[in-house]
Design an enzyme around this catalytic site. Sequence first.
Site, short mmCIF file in Angstrom:
data_model
loop_
_atom_site.label_atom_id
_atom_site.label_comp_id
_atom_site.label_asym_id
_atom_site.label_seq_id
_atom_site.Cartn_x
_atom_site.Cartn_y
_atom_site.Cartn_z
N LYS A 155 0.68 -1.42 -0.07
CA LYS A 155 -0.32 -0.26 0.49
C LYS A 155 1.10 0.80 0.10
O LYS A 155 2.22 0.75 0.37
CB LYS A 155 -1.03 -0.21 1.38
CG LYS A 155 -0.34 0.25 2.47
CD LYS A 155 -1.26 0.46 3.70
CE LYS A 155 -1.51 2.16 3.61
NZ LYS A 155 -0.84 2.64 4.62
N HIS A 185 -1.63 -4.44 5.54
CA HIS A 185 -0.74 -5.79 6.76
C HIS A 185 -1.91 -6.03 7.89
O HIS A 185 -1.97 -6.65 8.38
CB HIS A 185 -0.11 -4.87 6.85
CG HIS A 185 0.07 -3.77 7.97
ND1 HIS A 185 0.01 -2.54 7.95
CD2 HIS A 185 0.06 -4.56 9.71
CE1 HIS A 185 0.29 -1.99 8.68
NE2 HIS A 185 -0.04 -2.82 9.81
N LYS A 189 -3.10 -9.87 10.57
CA LYS A 189 -3.49 -9.39 11.67
C LYS A 189 -4.04 -11.14 12.13
O LYS A 189 -4.98 -11.04 11.57
CB LYS A 189 -3.70 -8.51 12.31
CG LYS A 189 -2.81 -7.59 12.33
CD LYS A 189 -3.20 -6.19 13.13
CE LYS A 189 -2.47 -4.60 12.48
NZ LYS A 189 -1.34 -4.67 13.25
N GLU A 223 -3.00 5.99 17.29
CA GLU A 223 -1.37 5.68 17.69
C GLU A 223 -1.54 6.72 18.49
O GLU A 223 -1.69 7.92 18.94
CB GLU A 223 -1.00 5.25 16.54
CG GLU A 223 -1.24 4.22 15.24
CD GLU A 223 -0.60 4.88 14.34
OE1 GLU A 223 0.79 4.26 14.19
OE2 GLU A 223 -1.32 5.65 12.85
N ASP A 242 -4.21 7.11 3.86
CA ASP A 242 -3.19 6.33 4.78
C ASP A 242 -3.34 4.73 5.73
O ASP A 242 -3.40 4.24 5.58
CB ASP A 242 -2.11 7.02 5.92
CG ASP A 242 -0.47 6.40 5.70
OD1 ASP A 242 -0.27 5.50 5.85
OD2 ASP A 242 -0.71 6.41 7.56
N HIS A 247 -7.01 0.24 5.90
CA HIS A 247 -7.15 -1.07 7.27
C HIS A 247 -8.53 -0.25 8.05
O HIS A 247 -9.13 -1.70 7.76
CB HIS A 247 -5.93 -0.11 7.95
CG HIS A 247 -4.53 -0.14 7.40
ND1 HIS A 247 -4.15 -1.00 6.75
CD2 HIS A 247 -3.74 0.64 8.14
CE1 HIS A 247 -2.52 -0.62 6.58
NE2 HIS A 247 -2.38 -0.25 7.22
N LYS A 343 -2.95 10.18 14.14
CA LYS A 343 -1.84 10.05 15.02
C LYS A 343 -1.95 10.56 16.70
O LYS A 343 -2.89 11.48 16.47
CB LYS A 343 -0.75 10.51 14.26
CG LYS A 343 -0.52 10.18 12.78
CD LYS A 343 0.07 8.63 13.11
CE LYS A 343 0.73 7.81 11.43
NZ LYS A 343 0.66 6.78 11.42
C1 BG6 Z 1 0.08 2.30 7.69
C2 BG6 Z 1 0.68 3.48 8.30
O1 BG6 Z 1 -0.07 0.84 7.10
O2 BG6 Z 1 -0.14 1.48 9.46
C3 BG6 Z 1 1.15 3.45 9.11
O3 BG6 Z 1 1.05 3.75 6.56
C4 BG6 Z 1 0.15 3.41 10.78
O4 BG6 Z 1 1.08 5.69 9.37
C5 BG6 Z 1 0.79 1.51 10.50
O5 BG6 Z 1 1.64 3.77 11.70
C6 BG6 Z 1 -0.26 1.55 11.53
O6 BG6 Z 1 0.26 -0.25 11.54
P1 BG6 Z 1 -0.13 -0.92 13.36
O7 BG6 Z 1 0.19 -2.94 12.86
O8 BG6 Z 1 0.95 -0.44 14.25
O9 BG6 Z 1 -1.05 -0.95 13.88
#
Ligand code: BG6
Length: 497
Positions: A155, A185, A189, A223, A242, A247, A343
């Site tokens: 991505k 990704h 999970k 986050e 993003d 996601h 964030k």
């Molecule tokens: C990524 C984003 O795809 O996912 C990031 O580009 C983000 O900005 C991250 O921090 C979060 O992934 P995870 O697995 O830590 O929740």
Amino acid sequence: MKRIPDPSLFVIFGGTGDLARRKLLPALANLLHDVRLGPESRIVAVAIETNLDDDAYRAFARTALTEAGLPDADIAALLPRLHYQTIGRADGPATSAEFQALATRLTLLEAEHGLPGNRAFYLALPPQAFVPTIDGLGGAGLNKSRGWTRVVVEKPFGHDHASAAALNRVVHAWYDESQVYRIDHYLGKDTVQNLLVLRFANTIFESIWNRDRIEAVQITVAEDLGVGTRAGYYDRSGALRDMVQNHLTQLLTLIAMEIPSAYEADAIRYEKIKVLRSLRRLDLGDVVFGQYAAGESHGAPVPGYLDEAGIPPTSTTETFVGMRVFVDNWRWSGVPFYLRTGKRMGKSLSQIAVRLRDTPTSLFASYDEPRETADVLLVTLQPDPGFSLHFDVKVPGAEFRMVRIPLGFRYRELFEEVPEAYETLLLDVMSGDQTLFVHSDEVDHSWRFYSELIANPPAPAPYPAGSWGPPEADALALPERELWQERFAEPRRGSDS
Ligand code: BG6
């Protein structure tokens, strides 16, 4: 049954990049440790650095794997399988001669190691490099081989609907959809896959999974980190592109989808696409953008987004998105889905809260404090994955009082360790399982859904770092008695304190 894919060449474009260092190489080392890499498989890192050869790349990989905390024995096992090939340059795409040279190198490696010609090309590259790389691969005949050929695209898949469609056209000019593995990704999970098990292996949940029993669903991916060292990428992207378009939207489809006819890629992706097609046109008044201002993280002062290194002081990029969406189908009609990500929020928390409807009459109203929240099922993806169903019980004693308690399980109490998403996804690529990858139609519908918002982004409202987003987002979720979930995640009423 343990999956051990056929031996293959695993080619990483961007082999010296951050993703390769932090995620892909450690995942490959772990797969090798688990005896899940085909016995003769080799990994070919491809990158623009001209001063590397196989040995120098192995030294690079050793450092990366050590930093990732892998045991020496696992590192030593992986290193001899690594190879390196220079291609391209910082200021321009690779030439067709370089792609031809790569093709020749792959054929030689296959001959040398008796490999059957299975090849995966993993594009761990900046988005602008996807099109030239796919064209380069196709032009050099690397879209087919004696065995299977698969291409894995990281991505972000496009920047908006038009660019995603253009990228899909280039991909499909060379590769059939069955060869294409678009990564999100989150789908790798374990906790996310477990959503499907929760829903479809347990009759109790399916029977309540509808508008009659569920009042609202909240999906939070918060986050505590800021933009970090990714200013260049992030400021062009923002939280909507993003996190939300991929996601959070993927999580929404998994929660809302109908029961697939089988646990296999086509059936699952078909149901997810149906959810995307059922999304009600987004009301722009139901979206709040935010941008973090100076505040605190873990008790220490942190700068605001505009003061982060590499961020233009006039940037209007959103670091927070809160929105309300509706899935207009029979199952979900009228049920709001709240999506929130940001964030520099209060804490790192990825959680889905499914709030059940209240009882139609309140038998215990006269004994109880005013009811603030209904029963809720929390699915926590991270940092402490598990499920918990929060409901009321009577506090023992002569006085009639109730307390909300959680009934649940936590992965870490039951299982040894949860594998990294990338391990699962790489194994799936090598095994030819597309279930956890995103179909071109999903990409298309998802971008289409957000197109109007992308064309008319609201001005981001400031929120202090370390908070839960701008007050405007609370207002969004508070038309009636909605509260964002973190306000009532813990048992709270009728307790003795
Ligand atoms: C990524 C984003 O795809 O996912 C990031 O580009 C983000 O900005 C991250 O921090 C979060 O992934 P995870 O697995 O830590 O929740």
